[in-house]
Design a protein around this motif. Sequence first.
Motif, PDB file in Angstrom:
ATOM      1  N   SER A  24       0.833  -1.201   0.000  1.00  0.00           N
ATOM      2  CA  SER A  24       0.000   0.000   0.000  1.00  0.00           C
ATOM      3  C   SER A  24       0.867   1.250   0.000  1.00  0.00           C
ATOM      4  O   SER A  24       2.044   1.208   0.337  1.00  0.00           O
ATOM      5  CB  SER A  24      -0.942   0.010   1.201  1.00  0.00           C
ATOM      6  N   VAL A  28      -3.488   3.144   0.933  1.00  0.00           N
ATOM      7  CA  VAL A  28      -4.292   2.662  -0.191  1.00  0.00           C
ATOM      8  C   VAL A  28      -3.634   1.400  -0.764  1.00  0.00           C
ATOM      9  O   VAL A  28      -2.509   1.470  -1.251  1.00  0.00           O
ATOM     10  CB  VAL A  28      -4.413   3.728  -1.302  1.00  0.00           C
ATOM     11  N   ALA A  33      -5.668   0.082  -7.083  1.00  0.00           N
ATOM     12  CA  ALA A  33      -5.777   1.502  -6.733  1.00  0.00           C
ATOM     13  C   ALA A  33      -6.059   2.368  -7.957  1.00  0.00           C
ATOM     14  O   ALA A  33      -5.517   2.144  -9.036  1.00  0.00           O
ATOM     15  CB  ALA A  33      -4.502   1.975  -6.052  1.00  0.00           C
ATOM     16  N   THR A  34      -6.899   3.364  -7.757  1.00  0.00           N
ATOM     17  CA  THR A  34      -7.208   4.321  -8.817  1.00  0.00           C
ATOM     18  C   THR A  34      -6.531   5.651  -8.524  1.00  0.00           C
ATOM     19  O   THR A  34      -6.119   5.925  -7.393  1.00  0.00           O
ATOM     20  CB  THR A  34      -8.726   4.570  -8.925  1.00  0.00           C
ATOM     21  N   ALA A  36      -7.979   8.532  -8.361  1.00  0.00           N
ATOM     22  CA  ALA A  36      -8.807   9.286  -7.404  1.00  0.00           C
ATOM     23  C   ALA A  36      -8.498   8.869  -5.966  1.00  0.00           C
ATOM     24  O   ALA A  36      -8.379   9.715  -5.073  1.00  0.00           O
ATOM     25  CB  ALA A  36     -10.282   9.094  -7.716  1.00  0.00           C
ATOM     26  N   GLN A  37      -8.363   7.560  -5.717  1.00  0.00           N
ATOM     27  CA  GLN A  37      -8.058   7.074  -4.374  1.00  0.00           C
ATOM     28  C   GLN A  37      -6.696   7.574  -3.906  1.00  0.00           C
ATOM     29  O   GLN A  37      -6.545   8.024  -2.766  1.00  0.00           O
ATOM     30  CB  GLN A  37      -8.065   5.547  -4.352  1.00  0.00           C
ATOM     31  N   LEU A  38      -5.701   7.487  -4.774  1.00  0.00           N
ATOM     32  CA  LEU A  38      -4.351   7.897  -4.386  1.00  0.00           C
ATOM     33  C   LEU A  38      -4.235   9.409  -4.241  1.00  0.00           C
ATOM     34  O   LEU A  38      -3.591   9.890  -3.312  1.00  0.00           O
ATOM     35  CB  LEU A  38      -3.328   7.355  -5.380  1.00  0.00           C
ATOM     36  N   SER A  40      -6.544  11.420  -3.283  1.00  0.00           N
ATOM     37  CA  SER A  40      -7.189  11.740  -2.005  1.00  0.00           C
ATOM     38  C   SER A  40      -6.261  11.396  -0.834  1.00  0.00           C
ATOM     39  O   SER A  40      -6.123  12.185   0.107  1.00  0.00           O
ATOM     40  CB  SER A  40      -8.500  10.963  -1.883  1.00  0.00           C
ATOM     41  N   ALA A  41      -5.603  10.249  -0.900  1.00  0.00           N
ATOM     42  CA  ALA A  41      -4.689   9.837   0.164  1.00  0.00           C
ATOM     43  C   ALA A  41      -3.490  10.774   0.263  1.00  0.00           C
ATOM     44  O   ALA A  41      -3.041  11.115   1.364  1.00  0.00           O
ATOM     45  CB  ALA A  41      -4.221   8.401  -0.067  1.00  0.00           C
ATOM     46  N   ARG A  82      -5.393   3.804 -13.477  1.00  0.00           N
ATOM     47  CA  ARG A  82      -5.058   2.832 -12.444  1.00  0.00           C
ATOM     48  C   ARG A  82      -3.590   3.015 -12.076  1.00  0.00           C
ATOM     49  O   ARG A  82      -2.767   3.406 -12.906  1.00  0.00           O
ATOM     50  CB  ARG A  82      -5.256   1.393 -12.955  1.00  0.00           C
TER      51      ARG A  82
END
Length: 97
Positions: A24, A28, A33-34, A36-38, A40-41, A82
Amino acid sequence: MRKLVFVLCFCWAGVAGAGPAPLSLFGVPLGQATRAQLESAMDKAGLTPVQVGKKFWYDIYHVHVQLPGASRLMVGYTKNNRFAVARYVFLSTGNKV
């Protein structure tokens, strides 16, 4: 200007009796993982964006506060947004941020 670049690899080491933990980045899991997710993190982790957005293959962040000795984190994505690769850039002796 010389820079040292380290690339995070997908390497798993199992512990006796336990399955491998997912790799991770800032909490994440990277397997699916996308962008958007990364993004945000990274924002929650307080990283300073240099270049971020879907029009770039790489998002680039300043990380010298979070990881002393490192200057940047480059996070690369596929055309489907991705996760593909993460690189920390470390300056060699005598170089400046």
